[in-house]
Write an enzyme that holds these catalytic residues in place. Sequence first.
Site, PDB file in Angstrom:
ATOM      1  N   ASP A   1       0.526  -1.229   0.153  1.00 49.51           N
ATOM      2  CA  ASP A   1       0.108   0.219  -0.163  1.00 49.51           C
ATOM      3  C   ASP A   1       0.467   1.033  -0.067  1.00 49.51           C
ATOM      4  O   ASP A   1       0.685   2.394   0.307  1.00 49.51           O
ATOM      5  CB  ASP A   1      -0.928   0.407   1.308  1.00 49.51           C
TER       6      ASP A   1
ATOM      7  N   ASP B   1      -6.967  -3.846  -4.923  1.00 47.54           N
ATOM      8  CA  ASP B   1      -7.346  -2.635  -4.134  1.00 47.54           C
ATOM      9  C   ASP B   1      -5.443  -1.763  -4.479  1.00 47.54           C
ATOM     10  O   ASP B   1      -5.652  -0.485  -5.056  1.00 47.54           O
ATOM     11  CB  ASP B   1      -6.771  -2.452  -2.973  1.00 47.54           C
TER      12      ASP B   1
END
Length: 395
Positions: free
Chosen positions: A112, A172
């Site tokens: 991320d 994601d």
Amino acid sequence: MGRVNTEKIADRERWLSAAPLTKEEIDRGLACCIAQIDANMDAFGTKFPWSATKGLEYPIIENIEWTDGFWTGLLWLAYEVTGDEKYRARAMENVSSFTNRVENKIELDHHDLGFLYTPSCVAAYKLTGDQGARRAAIMAADQLLTRWQPKGKFLQAWGPTDSAEHYRFIIDCMLNLPLLYWASEETGDPKYHDIAAMHFKTTCDNIIREDGSAFHTYYMNPETGGPDHGATRQGYSDDSAWARGQAWGMYGIPLNMRYLGDRSYLETWRAMSNYFLNRLPEDSICYWDLIFGDGSGQPRDSSAAAAAVCGMMEMAPMLDADDADAPVYAGACNAIMRSLINGYTSDDHAPLRPILYHGVYSWHSGKGVDEGNIWGDYYFMEALVRSSKRWNPYW
């Protein structure tokens, strides 16, 4: 590219009849964002909100979560909207924290890095030209490359990279890839771009189902590098359609298309978007998984709705002028944003409150269910900024 069957939009008139957002509506939404950012700036200081509220208040944390970049992104959006130097000053204090985090590799052993460093440090560099922010963002891109699995051609989400049980990626990650494309543009080194492009292709080929819905997680075979199976850690079940994952696809595909200059993924995006729109309830705000509708008693996920709007807005300039669905997507953006502004915000701007209410972080773990979350706040404001002016994306 995996084959997709694109549903026709079931109720075109519903979206075509949605009036454009008025300047008053946009300004009211932005004023709500600014008022809450002001209250939270005083409460957070130079620290950060946890990913989601608890009892509708954000716990205050150090810069350790995957979501911390969204708070800094809100500060940059506030600076762009108002021109007020106080937002720039606090955002640059955050950039110093992100620099320290990447230099010391604090809680960065995951994929991320884009969520963290694009709305914080890349935004800082784009808006101010700050060289320290540029350096931190490139270091973050280098850290993201440590997740690369060359045999399977994907960026591994979490866990040890030599662990068979963690040999997987999630939808994601499409939003982490702009950091890599940007790093190639800045450095002239094609490795970042090439890895991002390969991960994007692997994602589209495997994680998106034939009906246009998506798995949350996809496992590859660690021996061959080939596809194994899809699953979920966020959606209701392995074969359901987690709303936020669907929104990540709707936003991630046009972002990648913009950097790649490749329109061949348009039909995949259309399949994902039509699937999403065809499952929206009466007030146009999705439930946390798209298998649920009105009367289910399940919570909404306003953050997924906001991210989906950003995706439709990102795709809009890439649609042909004669694309019959273009006005449908524009109308859907208007309907969703009007519903968020009128039904999912509050006039209570007490410190620690969210901007956007009725989101879901993780239903299975009970975290942030029917609460605010910081990415929902961010994407809601980003969509408003996109509605108010010609915006140069941080992504």
